[in-house]
Design a protein around this motif. Sequence first.
Motif, PDB file in Angstrom:
ATOM      1  N   ASP A 234       1.967  -9.902   3.161  1.00  0.00           N
ATOM      2  CA  ASP A 234       1.103  -8.772   2.803  1.00  0.00           C
ATOM      3  C   ASP A 234       1.731  -7.436   3.165  1.00  0.00           C
ATOM      4  N   GLU A 235       2.528  -7.425   4.207  1.00  0.00           N
ATOM      5  CA  GLU A 235       3.220  -6.200   4.597  1.00  0.00           C
ATOM      6  C   GLU A 235       4.464  -5.977   3.741  1.00  0.00           C
TER       7      GLU A 235
ATOM      8  N   LYS B 205       5.067  -6.813   0.705  1.00  0.00           N
ATOM      9  CA  LYS B 205       4.811  -6.381  -0.675  1.00  0.00           C
ATOM     10  C   LYS B 205       4.383  -4.918  -0.768  1.00  0.00           C
ATOM     11  N   THR B 206       4.150  -4.287   0.365  1.00  0.00           N
ATOM     12  CA  THR B 206       3.908  -2.841   0.348  1.00  0.00           C
ATOM     13  C   THR B 206       5.227  -2.062   0.421  1.00  0.00           C
TER      14      THR B 206
ATOM     15  N   GLU C 150       6.226  -7.249  -5.335  1.00  0.00           N
ATOM     16  CA  GLU C 150       5.612  -8.499  -4.887  1.00  0.00           C
ATOM     17  C   GLU C 150       6.481  -9.714  -5.181  1.00  0.00           C
TER      18      GLU C 150
END
Length: 389
Positions: free
Chosen positions: A40-41, A43-44, A48
């Motif tokens: 989740d981190e 992909k920032t 993705e």
Amino acid sequence: MREKDLLIWLSNHKEIGALSICRLFERYKTAEAILEAPFDELKTVIPEKAAGLIKETERKVVTEETERFKDRLLKEGFGIITINDDLYPDNLKNIFEPPRILYFKGNIQLLKEDIKIAIVGSRQATPYGREAASYFAASFGKAGFTVVSGLAFGIDAAAHKEVLKDSGKTIGVMGSGINVIYPKGNTSIYMEMYEKGLVISENGLDIGPFSFNFPIRNRIISGLSDGVLVVEARKKSGSLITADQALEQGRNVYAVPGRINDPLSEGTNLLIKNGALISNNAETVIEDMIGISEFYDGRNKERDSEEKEKEKNHSKRKNDKKDDILVQPLDENEKKIYKIIGSSDVFIDDIISITGLSPGVCIRGVIELMRGGFIKETERGYYIRRINL
């Protein structure tokens, strides 16, 4: 995992682009931190799909694939340097998002040459454009500059060919994987560059010539160089992107003027309008680059022949002093130059005037003395003797 190994693994997957690699290391600093970062981190920070590949690939598989890539690179004759290696050039290290890894084939020492200038322009170059590129490339080569370009058709090819013809120094920057020759029509140039010049890419094996990689590649062309000369370019073109990046990186930008009704001159004429130095001869560019007021471009064949006889390869320097004159292995021209450079700054025009050497010979002599550690440049065009010989 070692940073170099992770860089090899990342750069050999088309799903993970060069800029994503830059951003990963900018954010996480180490290979282990990247591999341990939660999806989740990640992909920032990167797309993705790229984040997914990193998280879905087991550590053991990453290691195995990396070893296979290294074996292939070795067998196919390609080398690797990273941003942490001594041979990595400082001017490239200091740009925004510098390449973390460079693959290469050829003379890697060219990355450390003192003065580099990029020649870029249209792939659909006119005869005028190709002739101009050849003229400037030959002139820069004779002055001892290293010519950087992108190995494309048109202006790039003309520049590389001309430098190679005269046994000059040239670096080609690829937008595809290091083993993917593109365009295929330039295969002969690549083969000659492997032998006499240097070819580099931040992309690993089998990465195709994707269109989005070429604008990204252009930051390396300008970043490696001290100046960028645009020969022919449309109003919206990759060459103008390179010029913009050069300005952002603090490099000099030069433009060859063209016909007012030619679409391939719209870009260069616009650059001139916006402040690029108009470059209608090589003297103009070299004067701006290193501060001399005249330039010998090789048209005097008798003098050119004499100069070539006097040029030597100074791979190892030793010096003896007697009355402040260096003896061998410096050649006679370099001795003349060194003798008049003392503890006070001397301007290049004065060196040319006092020694009586042609500007081309004088430039090369100054470059060799700087490379050997005998003199240093205090500001553009001014030189002083080093005191720690």
